[in-house]
Motif scaffolding. Sequence first.
Motif, PDB file in Angstrom:
ATOM      1  N   PRO A   1      -0.429  17.356  19.845  1.00  0.00           N
ATOM      2  CA  PRO A   1      -2.202  17.870  19.834  1.00  0.00           C
ATOM      3  C   PRO A   1      -3.401  16.738  19.145  1.00  0.00           C
ATOM      4  CG  PRO A   1      -0.325  18.539  17.911  1.00  0.00           C
ATOM      5  CD  PRO A   1       0.074  17.307  19.114  1.00  0.00           C
ATOM      6  N   PHE A   2      -4.580  17.319  18.959  1.00  0.00           N
ATOM      7  CA  PHE A   2      -5.692  16.601  18.331  1.00  0.00           C
ATOM      8  C   PHE A   2      -5.289  16.860  17.080  1.00  0.00           C
ATOM      9  CE2 PHE A   2     -10.091  16.073  16.529  1.00  0.00           C
ATOM     10  CZ  PHE A   2      -9.992  15.087  16.444  1.00  0.00           C
ATOM     11  N   SER A   3      -5.916  16.811  16.062  1.00  0.00           N
ATOM     12  CA  SER A   3      -5.218  16.878  14.840  1.00  0.00           C
ATOM     13  C   SER A   3      -6.673  16.285  13.792  1.00  0.00           C
ATOM     14  CB  SER A   3      -3.421  16.941  13.895  1.00  0.00           C
ATOM     15  OG  SER A   3      -3.346  15.920  13.155  1.00  0.00           O
ATOM     16  N   LEU A   4      -7.037  16.940  12.771  1.00  0.00           N
ATOM     17  CA  LEU A   4      -7.534  15.520  11.756  1.00  0.00           C
ATOM     18  C   LEU A   4      -7.313  16.072  10.085  1.00  0.00           C
ATOM     19  CD1 LEU A   4     -11.311  16.992  12.485  1.00  0.00           C
ATOM     20  CD2 LEU A   4     -10.049  14.707  12.445  1.00  0.00           C
ATOM     21  N   PRO A   5      -7.233  14.533   9.251  1.00  0.00           N
ATOM     22  CA  PRO A   5      -6.731  14.778   8.214  1.00  0.00           C
ATOM     23  C   PRO A   5      -6.502  16.338   7.506  1.00  0.00           C
ATOM     24  CG  PRO A   5      -7.321  12.815   9.220  1.00  0.00           C
ATOM     25  CD  PRO A   5      -7.240  13.466   9.680  1.00  0.00           C
ATOM     26  N   SER A   6      -6.471  16.378   6.260  1.00  0.00           N
ATOM     27  CA  SER A   6      -7.532  17.270   5.316  1.00  0.00           C
ATOM     28  C   SER A   6      -8.405  16.227   4.980  1.00  0.00           C
ATOM     29  CB  SER A   6      -6.300  17.413   3.604  1.00  0.00           C
ATOM     30  OG  SER A   6      -7.466  17.792   3.051  1.00  0.00           O
ATOM     31  N   GLY A   7      -9.830  17.382   4.423  1.00  0.00           N
ATOM     32  CA  GLY A   7     -10.809  16.173   3.564  1.00  0.00           C
ATOM     33  C   GLY A   7     -10.493  16.062   1.871  1.00  0.00           C
ATOM     34  N   ASP A   8      -9.607  17.553   1.480  1.00  0.00           N
ATOM     35  CA  ASP A   8      -9.536  17.678   0.447  1.00  0.00           C
ATOM     36  C   ASP A   8      -9.585  16.855  -0.651  1.00  0.00           C
ATOM     37  OD1 ASP A   8      -9.406  19.286  -1.675  1.00  0.00           O
ATOM     38  OD2 ASP A   8      -7.220  19.702  -1.294  1.00  0.00           O
ATOM     39  N   PRO A   9     -11.051  16.417  -1.884  1.00  0.00           N
ATOM     40  CA  PRO A   9     -10.231  15.192  -2.529  1.00  0.00           C
ATOM     41  C   PRO A   9      -9.467  15.729  -3.706  1.00  0.00           C
ATOM     42  CG  PRO A   9     -12.551  16.534  -2.708  1.00  0.00           C
ATOM     43  CD  PRO A   9     -12.190  17.346  -1.143  1.00  0.00           C
ATOM     44  N   ALA A  10      -9.072  16.570  -3.864  1.00  0.00           N
ATOM     45  CA  ALA A  10      -7.786  16.374  -4.888  1.00  0.00           C
ATOM     46  C   ALA A  10      -6.372  16.393  -4.081  1.00  0.00           C
ATOM     47  CB  ALA A  10      -7.780  18.351  -4.688  1.00  0.00           C
ATOM     48  N   LEU A  11      -6.370  16.530  -3.270  1.00  0.00           N
ATOM     49  CA  LEU A  11      -5.429  16.053  -2.236  1.00  0.00           C
ATOM     50  C   LEU A  11      -5.047  14.719  -1.647  1.00  0.00           C
ATOM     51  CD1 LEU A  11      -2.350  16.870  -0.935  1.00  0.00           C
ATOM     52  CD2 LEU A  11      -3.952  17.156   1.206  1.00  0.00           C
ATOM     53  N   LEU A  12      -6.623  14.506  -1.360  1.00  0.00           N
ATOM     54  CA  LEU A  12      -6.816  12.568  -1.091  1.00  0.00           C
ATOM     55  C   LEU A  12      -5.915  11.640  -2.234  1.00  0.00           C
ATOM     56  CD1 LEU A  12     -10.034  12.353   1.113  1.00  0.00           C
ATOM     57  CD2 LEU A  12      -7.448  12.466   1.821  1.00  0.00           C
ATOM     58  N   GLY A  13      -6.763  11.998  -3.417  1.00  0.00           N
ATOM     59  CA  GLY A  13      -7.327  12.346  -5.083  1.00  0.00           C
ATOM     60  C   GLY A  13      -4.973  12.051  -5.193  1.00  0.00           C
ATOM     61  N   LYS A  14      -3.993  12.278  -4.777  1.00  0.00           N
ATOM     62  CA  LYS A  14      -2.965  13.008  -5.321  1.00  0.00           C
ATOM     63  C   LYS A  14      -1.981  12.231  -3.968  1.00  0.00           C
ATOM     64  CE  LYS A  14      -2.773  17.731  -6.844  1.00  0.00           C
ATOM     65  NZ  LYS A  14      -2.676  19.050  -5.997  1.00  0.00           N
ATOM     66  N   LEU A  15      -2.316  11.541  -2.727  1.00  0.00           N
ATOM     67  CA  LEU A  15      -2.195  10.780  -1.648  1.00  0.00           C
ATOM     68  C   LEU A  15      -2.675   8.946  -1.687  1.00  0.00           C
ATOM     69  CD1 LEU A  15      -1.780  13.472   1.304  1.00  0.00           C
ATOM     70  CD2 LEU A  15       0.124  12.906  -0.636  1.00  0.00           C
ATOM     71  N   TRP A  16      -3.022   9.013  -2.378  1.00  0.00           N
ATOM     72  CA  TRP A  16      -4.152   7.887  -2.220  1.00  0.00           C
ATOM     73  C   TRP A  16      -2.925   6.717  -2.674  1.00  0.00           C
ATOM     74  CZ3 TRP A  16      -4.792   3.239  -5.282  1.00  0.00           C
ATOM     75  CH2 TRP A  16      -5.554   3.543  -6.541  1.00  0.00           C
ATOM     76  N   VAL A  17      -2.271   6.816  -3.735  1.00  0.00           N
ATOM     77  CA  VAL A  17      -1.517   5.956  -4.205  1.00  0.00           C
ATOM     78  C   VAL A  17      -0.432   6.048  -3.318  1.00  0.00           C
ATOM     79  CG1 VAL A  17       0.060   5.318  -6.465  1.00  0.00           C
ATOM     80  CG2 VAL A  17      -2.248   5.860  -6.581  1.00  0.00           C
ATOM     81  N   PRO A  18       0.618   7.032  -2.570  1.00  0.00           N
ATOM     82  CA  PRO A  18       1.596   7.259  -2.646  1.00  0.00           C
ATOM     83  C   PRO A  18       1.491   5.630  -1.400  1.00  0.00           C
ATOM     84  CG  PRO A  18       1.304   9.333  -2.596  1.00  0.00           C
ATOM     85  CD  PRO A  18       0.202   8.507  -3.289  1.00  0.00           C
ATOM     86  N   ALA A  19       0.114   6.830  -0.246  1.00  0.00           N
ATOM     87  CA  ALA A  19      -0.249   6.185   0.999  1.00  0.00           C
ATOM     88  C   ALA A  19      -0.677   4.604   0.906  1.00  0.00           C
ATOM     89  CB  ALA A  19      -2.037   6.534   1.819  1.00  0.00           C
ATOM     90  N   LEU A  20      -1.309   3.888   0.019  1.00  0.00           N
ATOM     91  CA  LEU A  20      -1.272   2.589  -0.609  1.00  0.00           C
ATOM     92  C   LEU A  20       0.498   2.024  -0.722  1.00  0.00           C
ATOM     93  CD1 LEU A  20      -2.755  -0.398  -1.415  1.00  0.00           C
ATOM     94  CD2 LEU A  20      -2.133   0.621  -3.977  1.00  0.00           C
ATOM     95  N   LEU A  21       1.225   2.578  -0.749  1.00  0.00           N
ATOM     96  CA  LEU A  21       2.542   2.379  -1.528  1.00  0.00           C
ATOM     97  C   LEU A  21       3.065   2.273   0.335  1.00  0.00           C
ATOM     98  CD1 LEU A  21       3.706   3.572  -4.668  1.00  0.00           C
ATOM     99  CD2 LEU A  21       2.790   1.536  -3.929  1.00  0.00           C
ATOM    100  N   ILE A  22       3.069   3.287   1.117  1.00  0.00           N
ATOM    101  CA  ILE A  22       3.356   3.138   2.217  1.00  0.00           C
ATOM    102  C   ILE A  22       2.729   2.223   3.189  1.00  0.00           C
ATOM    103  CG2 ILE A  22       3.665   4.531   4.090  1.00  0.00           C
ATOM    104  CD1 ILE A  22       4.083   7.189   3.048  1.00  0.00           C
ATOM    105  N   SER A  23       1.327   2.056   2.922  1.00  0.00           N
ATOM    106  CA  SER A  23       1.039   0.734   3.481  1.00  0.00           C
ATOM    107  C   SER A  23       1.592  -0.050   3.334  1.00  0.00           C
ATOM    108  CB  SER A  23      -0.173   0.804   3.080  1.00  0.00           C
ATOM    109  OG  SER A  23      -1.485   1.801   3.205  1.00  0.00           O
ATOM    110  N   ILE A  24       1.369  -1.078   2.200  1.00  0.00           N
ATOM    111  CA  ILE A  24       2.354  -2.358   1.800  1.00  0.00           C
ATOM    112  C   ILE A  24       3.825  -2.472   2.354  1.00  0.00           C
ATOM    113  CG2 ILE A  24       2.925  -3.032  -0.577  1.00  0.00           C
ATOM    114  CD1 ILE A  24       0.098  -2.163  -1.544  1.00  0.00           C
ATOM    115  N   ILE A  25       4.142  -1.271   2.111  1.00  0.00           N
ATOM    116  CA  ILE A  25       5.912  -1.552   2.598  1.00  0.00           C
ATOM    117  C   ILE A  25       6.277  -1.326   3.508  1.00  0.00           C
ATOM    118  CG2 ILE A  25       8.154  -0.375   2.710  1.00  0.00           C
ATOM    119  CD1 ILE A  25       7.837  -1.188   0.081  1.00  0.00           C
ATOM    120  N   GLY A  26       4.799  -0.833   4.592  1.00  0.00           N
ATOM    121  CA  GLY A  26       5.376  -0.695   6.055  1.00  0.00           C
ATOM    122  C   GLY A  26       4.787  -2.680   6.445  1.00  0.00           C
ATOM    123  N   PHE A  27       3.937  -2.887   5.546  1.00  0.00           N
ATOM    124  CA  PHE A  27       2.824  -4.304   5.716  1.00  0.00           C
ATOM    125  C   PHE A  27       4.278  -4.949   6.219  1.00  0.00           C
ATOM    126  CE2 PHE A  27       0.430  -7.961   5.359  1.00  0.00           C
ATOM    127  CZ  PHE A  27       0.343  -8.370   6.904  1.00  0.00           C
TER     128      PHE A  27
END
Lengths: 585, 585
Positions: free
Chosen positions: B255-281
Amino acid sequence: MLARLFPILQWGRTYNAQALSDDLVAAVIVTIMLIPQSLAYALLAGLPPVVGLYASIMPLVAYAVFGTSRAQAVGPVAVVSLMTASAAGAVAAQGTPEYLEAAITLAALSGVILAVMGFLRLGFLANLLSQPVNAGFMTASSVLIATSQLKQLLGVKVGGDTWPEMLGALASQLTHINWVTLAIGLPVTLFLFWVRKGARPLLIRLGMPPRPADLLAKTGPVFAVLVTIVLVAALDLTDRAGVEVVGAVPQGLPPFSLPSGDPALLGKLWVPALLISIIGFVSSISVAQTLAAKRRERIEPDQELIGLGASNIASALSGGFPVTGGFARSVVNFDAGAKTQAAGAFTAVGIALASLFLTPLLYHLPTATLAATIIVAVLSLVDFTMPVRLWRYSKSDFAAHMATIAVTLLAGVELGVITGVAVGLLLFLWHTSRPHAAVVGRVPETEHFRNVERHKVFTAPHILSIRIDESLTYLNARWLEEYVLRLVAERPALRHVILMASAVNEIDASGLESLEAINQRLADGGIRLHLSEVKGPVMDRLQRTHFLDDLGGKVYLSQARAFAELLDDDGSTPVQSADWARGMI
Amino acid sequence: MLARLFPILQWGRTYNAQALSDDLVAAVIVTIMLIPQSLAYALLAGLPPVVGLYASIMPLVAYAVFGTSRAQAVGPVAVVSLMTASAAGAVAAQGTPEYLEAAITLAALSGVILAVMGFLRLGFLANLLSQPVNAGFMTASSVLIATSQLKQLLGVKVGGDTWPEMLGALASQLTHINWVTLAIGLPVTLFLFWVRKGARPLLIRLGMPPRPADLLAKTGPVFAVLVTIVLVAALDLTDRAGVEVVGAVPQGLPPFSLPSGDPALLGKLWVPALLISIIGFVSSISVAQTLAAKRRERIEPDQELIGLGASNIASALSGGFPVTGGFARSVVNFDAGAKTQAAGAFTAVGIALASLFLTPLLYHLPTATLAATIIVAVLSLVDFTMPVRLWRYSKSDFAAHMATIAVTLLAGVELGVITGVAVGLLLFLWHTSRPHAAVVGRVPETEHFRNVERHKVFTAPHILSIRIDESLTYLNARWLEEYVLRLVAERPALRHVILMASAVNEIDASGLESLEAINQRLADGGIRLHLSEVKGPVMDRLQRTHFLDDLGGKVYLSQARAFAELLDDDGSTPVQSADWARGMI
């Protein structure tokens, strides 16, 4: 061990009458200098002036016991006071008991942080503050401090943490200037600027010997203090013209105080306390080292951390705020002949006597005079030619310097330091991850190998010689793989790669892994990897691994030998190019 | 420029029938391998199995357009799935729409972070993950993943983010083991372990040529999937013995989906997302480089970041979770003959067909089979001999490795990576701030200067020669001052200090400041500072400053010349020691 922790046990043993007399003279001069400074820096920190006196008694005694610099004069300093104002102002309003408690807590936290860093021998962390970042921070904070004091000079009431805020607030108050205050402050400022450069030559021309002339010139601020007190008192300028004065300062010794134990407050203050500790340590250690070197003495950086930590804990326990070694004050102490840390203890006695008996005399002291003292002191520390010199010397140092200045002015002192450290570290990692390496060839008729791009040298199409000018660590391990494989991909005739390791001081586990990967990938492509000129300690460690067994090629003692031996092995019957190249060597 | 951003414009231009046929064959094999993997890793990430299929379609198409590795097979991988489970589990409960939204948002954030890093050419930041830290993280996460899958193998329901939690939860459930599930899962696990090593030799012994045997062996997991589906369906083990199965998987395209635009959720997730990015890369780039080197191709690390970023954004927009290049899968893709990124696009078509038509067949697939797939995949990546080898090679690399393992097991994946990076950086800074330097003397009858502690060499009491084996940067500038001044303080007869700069590749502004300070302090003590063997680029920069004008001594081309010239200047009429020393040279 005990003598290491308590340097007083070392210098105290050989203390004699001569040192006592020298230290006493220095203490008198430093006391005279410290009284207006301590009052002014307390005001700068947003605290009652008397807190400046409190911070100039017990910390000096603690430093005399734990410090290793014989000339260091500890006490309130401008930049640490500004940082205290910024940190305490973020948790409480100036003038409230909570604000004072925050300042005391900052001193306690900073003392604990410094002492712990000393015990863990973490003094090297102060290295994170590079010289361009530190200079940029000092420039920007001096501008911030001088701007913040303009309000005292103009007799207006404004606030602001950042430069644009301060300037905006000042501009909005230009119609409320107290002209009498300005008529006191401006001449004092000009006088203090002049006295730094002009007083000494004048006194010498008037027949005074150079050294007393020098010391007398340093008492210029005290002279300004005395004159303006008399002026304000005689003309009753407080009542008649609204000139702001220091007012009633409580008489007596510092009270015993305890920092806050509130976890929420500690949570908010530990980052600023850490920054205050590092800034305080860096500025203190450099002056201590300079002065120690002049007499071929030594200071112990890790013990200095403990000394400054003890001073700040002592400050917190006696109602004071964060302190560190002051630049101008320490130089005066040294020039006045201080021989040991006892001079600091005697200065503490001097300040204690002042807070017992002299404080009533300070009632009529205009805060404009103190502001002028601060402005002149901080602006004389600024080196406005630094950006130009950095630009010419190193673009990345220039970038770190300017970023620190910009962020400190626009976003405050804490973010300024953090940005400076982060930018410096990022640039360093960026440089380290792109180290210098060169494809080299043999200089004709020598055994030297030089960069093919700079010199006319011999190379062979089946041999690639790469000189690596850096240790192989995890920060550049990936770069090495990319660099070597890119060069290999450009050279279809390649059969041998020689890494010339003459400048490789270390190969860490990531560097080793990269070498293994390069070796493997070259082997997959039918190319052999060789090393040349590997240093002894590096070779010792490589021999403890499987790398040398797996290496497709050999380890050669010299690059010349490697090149000569591999020249024949071009994968064919000897061809003319190789013969030709060898003939020329 | 356009071709750089869209590598498809380069390889697409020369695409031909031969490449098409090779890519199609590879795509069929990778599709067969990817179906059970994508289901399993979705379960590991705490998501419905079908999300694994969704994450294996559009991301592959995006990578085919933007990626530079011809063999890379993008999709869900074990460690990134574990990190997704940990990060999403911190903000929502498994099985809720919020959990799926968090996973989609992680993919989007990770995609943006990777793409921005690529555009800013920040690929070098991945260097912060040293090889020992990365290996330690992989070891610990593999153990965590394998442990987390034990519950599927045992047929019990337990949770836990850290190893002690998981083990404790498992121990408390030992009485609730579903023995039928275990009777399926254990043989599958043993079979899959065997198939990795034993299937290929067996098939070759049975007369199959090596390459088909190799590829057939890789389809072992599909064989296990088919057999256990048939077994569970035929014996109706779900109803009769409570064996957990994948169940109904919705048929159809993502299905087409959109990520959350909730600033509170983005604030909680950006550090794990950064770590996922670096480990993945980091894990993706190393396999891509290995495979590219085998065919003498090149990958562009910064463009790889953009390629992986595009894949993750595509995953987020099609209901998937974070993806990256998979190690085993890419090797299979390469071995199966994939020639270009088109193989990935064809694989996407294969997975799309599977999600359209095959999902009903997966109803009876036991989750124990998927757990066995994961356990075998991750444990085969662990190198348990690494700590021993690191201990022998480098104690500080060993420390970083073990700290990463311990923190990852005891406090979870995010803190594990952060600790590893911090420990690595701290150790690096510590080493860099204490570089190698040596007091050197002349080896008799040569012009070589070597360490006085290792060799019998000539020195003179009025000359101190120091060889610095490192660039002078802000991290070691203070060390240099302390080192030189300590050596000077020990030598009362000293008149000359020579810094031998043969290994100094760079002097930054802080290093220059230190040299200036050393020069000044030595001058105060009546000692002259000289430099020898300064490299060309370093000298060029020094000449743009005042340092050479202020230098107390001279800059010598060679250390031998400096020593010979200064030997006479011992501050007295020629004495015997100098004559004697010169006589021996």
